[in-house]
Design a protein around this motif. Structure first.
Motif, mmCIF file in Angstrom:
data_model
loop_
_atom_site.group_PDB
_atom_site.id
_atom_site.type_symbol
_atom_site.label_atom_id
_atom_site.label_comp_id
_atom_site.label_asym_id
_atom_site.label_seq_id
_atom_site.Cartn_x
_atom_site.Cartn_y
_atom_site.Cartn_z
ATOM 1 N N TYR A 79 -1.583 42.080 28.985
ATOM 2 C CA TYR A 79 -1.217 40.982 29.865
ATOM 3 C C TYR A 79 -1.236 39.665 29.086
ATOM 4 O O TYR A 79 -1.963 39.523 28.103
ATOM 5 N N LEU A 80 -0.474 38.710 29.577
ATOM 6 C CA LEU A 80 -0.524 37.357 29.033
ATOM 7 C C LEU A 80 -0.473 36.380 30.207
ATOM 8 O O LEU A 80 0.535 36.323 30.922
ATOM 9 N N GLN A 81 -1.551 35.676 30.411
ATOM 10 C CA GLN A 81 -1.583 34.636 31.434
ATOM 11 C C GLN A 81 -1.312 33.307 30.756
ATOM 12 O O GLN A 81 -2.018 32.921 29.823
ATOM 13 N N MET A 82 -0.287 32.620 31.230
ATOM 14 C CA MET A 82 0.144 31.373 30.608
ATOM 15 C C MET A 82 -0.059 30.225 31.597
ATOM 16 O O MET A 82 0.554 30.222 32.672
ATOM 17 N N ASN A 83 -0.915 29.302 31.231
ATOM 18 C CA ASN A 83 -1.201 28.131 32.068
ATOM 19 C C ASN A 83 -0.769 26.862 31.346
ATOM 20 O O ASN A 83 -0.544 26.866 30.140
ATOM 21 N N SER A 84 -0.666 25.789 32.098
ATOM 22 C CA SER A 84 -0.282 24.481 31.535
ATOM 23 C C SER A 84 0.954 24.607 30.656
ATOM 24 O O SER A 84 0.989 24.115 29.526
ATOM 25 N N LEU A 85 1.953 25.265 31.176
ATOM 26 C CA LEU A 85 3.155 25.539 30.388
ATOM 27 C C LEU A 85 3.900 24.253 30.045
ATOM 28 O O LEU A 85 3.923 23.290 30.830
ATOM 29 N N LYS A 86 4.511 24.280 28.870
ATOM 30 C CA LYS A 86 5.260 23.134 28.362
ATOM 31 C C LYS A 86 6.705 23.566 28.112
ATOM 32 O O LYS A 86 6.974 24.755 27.879
ATOM 33 N N PRO A 87 7.642 22.622 28.110
ATOM 34 C CA PRO A 87 9.040 22.995 27.827
ATOM 35 C C PRO A 87 9.192 23.725 26.494
ATOM 36 O O PRO A 87 10.045 24.613 26.369
ATOM 37 N N GLU A 88 8.370 23.403 25.526
ATOM 38 C CA GLU A 88 8.461 24.070 24.227
ATOM 39 C C GLU A 88 7.967 25.509 24.255
ATOM 40 O O GLU A 88 8.087 26.223 23.254
ATOM 41 N N ASP A 89 7.413 25.944 25.366
ATOM 42 C CA ASP A 89 7.054 27.353 25.518
ATOM 43 C C ASP A 89 8.251 28.202 25.934
ATOM 44 O O ASP A 89 8.160 29.427 25.998
ATOM 45 N N THR A 90 9.361 27.569 26.216
ATOM 46 C CA THR A 90 10.569 28.289 26.606
ATOM 47 C C THR A 90 11.034 29.205 25.487
ATOM 48 O O THR A 90 11.223 28.777 24.347
ATOM 49 N N ALA A 91 11.183 30.480 25.808
ATOM 50 C CA ALA A 91 11.564 31.481 24.804
ATOM 51 C C ALA A 91 11.704 32.834 25.484
ATOM 52 O O ALA A 91 11.355 32.990 26.655
ATOM 53 N N ILE A 92 12.199 33.788 24.721
ATOM 54 C CA ILE A 92 12.115 35.185 25.136
ATOM 55 C C ILE A 92 10.790 35.717 24.596
ATOM 56 O O ILE A 92 10.509 35.580 23.405
ATOM 57 N N TYR A 93 10.006 36.301 25.476
ATOM 58 C CA TYR A 93 8.700 36.827 25.103
ATOM 59 C C TYR A 93 8.775 38.347 24.964
ATOM 60 O O TYR A 93 9.269 39.034 25.864
ATOM 61 N N TYR A 94 8.277 38.835 23.846
ATOM 62 C CA TYR A 94 8.290 40.265 23.539
ATOM 63 C C TYR A 94 6.863 40.780 23.396
ATOM 64 O O TYR A 94 6.032 40.132 22.760
ATOM 65 N N CYS A 95 6.596 41.941 23.950
ATOM 66 C CA CYS A 95 5.316 42.568 23.669
ATOM 67 C C CYS A 95 5.488 43.570 22.533
ATOM 68 O O CYS A 95 6.580 44.096 22.302
ATOM 69 N N LYS A 96 4.400 43.778 21.847
ATOM 70 C CA LYS A 96 4.379 44.712 20.718
ATOM 71 C C LYS A 96 3.106 45.528 20.789
ATOM 72 O O LYS A 96 2.051 45.009 21.172
ATOM 73 N N ALA A 97 3.216 46.795 20.453
ATOM 74 C CA ALA A 97 2.044 47.655 20.414
ATOM 75 C C ALA A 97 2.090 48.529 19.167
ATOM 76 O O ALA A 97 3.163 49.035 18.801
ATOM 77 N N VAL A 98 0.954 48.685 18.544
ATOM 78 C CA VAL A 98 0.825 49.579 17.392
ATOM 79 C C VAL A 98 0.275 50.892 17.937
ATOM 80 O O VAL A 98 -0.892 50.950 18.347
ATOM 81 N N ILE A 99 1.122 51.919 17.950
ATOM 82 C CA ILE A 99 0.802 53.142 18.682
ATOM 83 C C ILE A 99 0.748 54.336 17.743
ATOM 84 O O ILE A 99 1.652 54.538 16.925
ATOM 85 N N LYS A 100 -0.309 55.098 17.908
ATOM 86 C CA LYS A 100 -0.453 56.343 17.144
ATOM 87 C C LYS A 100 0.038 57.496 18.008
ATOM 88 O O LYS A 100 -0.470 57.731 19.101
ATOM 89 N N GLY A 101 1.032 58.200 17.489
ATOM 90 C CA GLY A 101 1.500 59.400 18.154
ATOM 91 C C GLY A 101 0.756 60.603 17.599
ATOM 92 O O GLY A 101 -0.365 60.488 17.125
ATOM 93 N N GLN A 102 1.409 61.759 17.623
ATOM 94 C CA GLN A 102 0.744 62.967 17.117
ATOM 95 C C GLN A 102 0.569 62.934 15.607
ATOM 96 O O GLN A 102 -0.371 63.517 15.067
ATOM 97 N N VAL A 103 1.483 62.192 14.936
ATOM 98 C CA VAL A 103 1.461 62.237 13.473
ATOM 99 C C VAL A 103 1.361 60.846 12.868
ATOM 100 O O VAL A 103 0.541 60.609 11.987
ATOM 101 N N VAL A 104 2.215 59.942 13.322
ATOM 102 C CA VAL A 104 2.336 58.651 12.643
ATOM 103 C C VAL A 104 1.930 57.500 13.549
ATOM 104 O O VAL A 104 1.850 57.637 14.767
ATOM 105 N N VAL A 105 1.715 56.348 12.896
ATOM 106 C CA VAL A 105 1.430 55.095 13.596
ATOM 107 C C VAL A 105 2.645 54.194 13.428
ATOM 108 O O VAL A 105 3.084 53.944 12.304
ATOM 109 N N LEU A 106 3.186 53.725 14.538
ATOM 110 C CA LEU A 106 4.393 52.903 14.494
ATOM 111 C C LEU A 106 4.255 51.666 15.364
ATOM 112 O O LEU A 106 3.458 51.656 16.320
ATOM 113 N N ASP A 107 5.054 50.660 15.031
ATOM 114 C CA ASP A 107 5.154 49.470 15.882
ATOM 115 C C ASP A 107 6.246 49.692 16.922
ATOM 116 O O ASP A 107 7.350 50.136 16.589
#
Length: 119
Positions: A79-107
């Motif tokens: 989660y990301l809670q964003m308070n006191s937002l400013k115009p310069e916070d305008t953007a596309i926000y992407y989440c990322k996770a580093v996940i381990k599957g059965q064999v490898v770890v990938l982004d």
């Protein structure tokens, strides 16, 4: 297959608040760090906040004191809670996770969600 699905975002006036969430699903053995990044028009993607599997957060200087990152390991969600937002916070926000599957770890990345802060 692993998917990250984001929700939240939208349009808000300066000084307002928004919350984002990102849920991971699929062939997941474990999730290491999770985080949020953003990309404004004409700019490179930049780190907003990350959080370790143990819950230790890290923030970009530009959002410290205004944004809060959290995760629910049982729900594979960040989660990301964003308070006191400013115009310069305008953007596309992407989440990322580093996940381990059965064999490898990938982004893995979410599809992005637009956050627009009007002045």
């Amino acid at each position: 297959q692993v998917q990250l699905v984001e929700s939240g975002g939208g349009l808000v006036q300066a000084g307002g608040s928004l919350g984002l969430s990102c849920a991971a699903s699929g062939s997941i053995f474990s999730i290491n760090a999770m985080g949020w990044y953003r990309q404004a028009p004409g700019k490179q993607r930049e780190l907003v906040a990350t959080i370790t599997s143990g819950g230790s957060p890290n923030y970009a200087d530009s959002v410290k004191g205004r944004f809060t990152i959290a995760r629910n390991n049982a729900k594979n969600t960040v989660y990301l809670q964003m308070n006191s937002l400013k115009p310069e916070d305008t953007a596309i926000y992407y989440c990322k996770a580093v996940i381990k599957g059965q064999v490898v770890v990938l982004d893995y990345w979410g599809q992005g969600t637009q956050v627009t802060v009007s002045s």
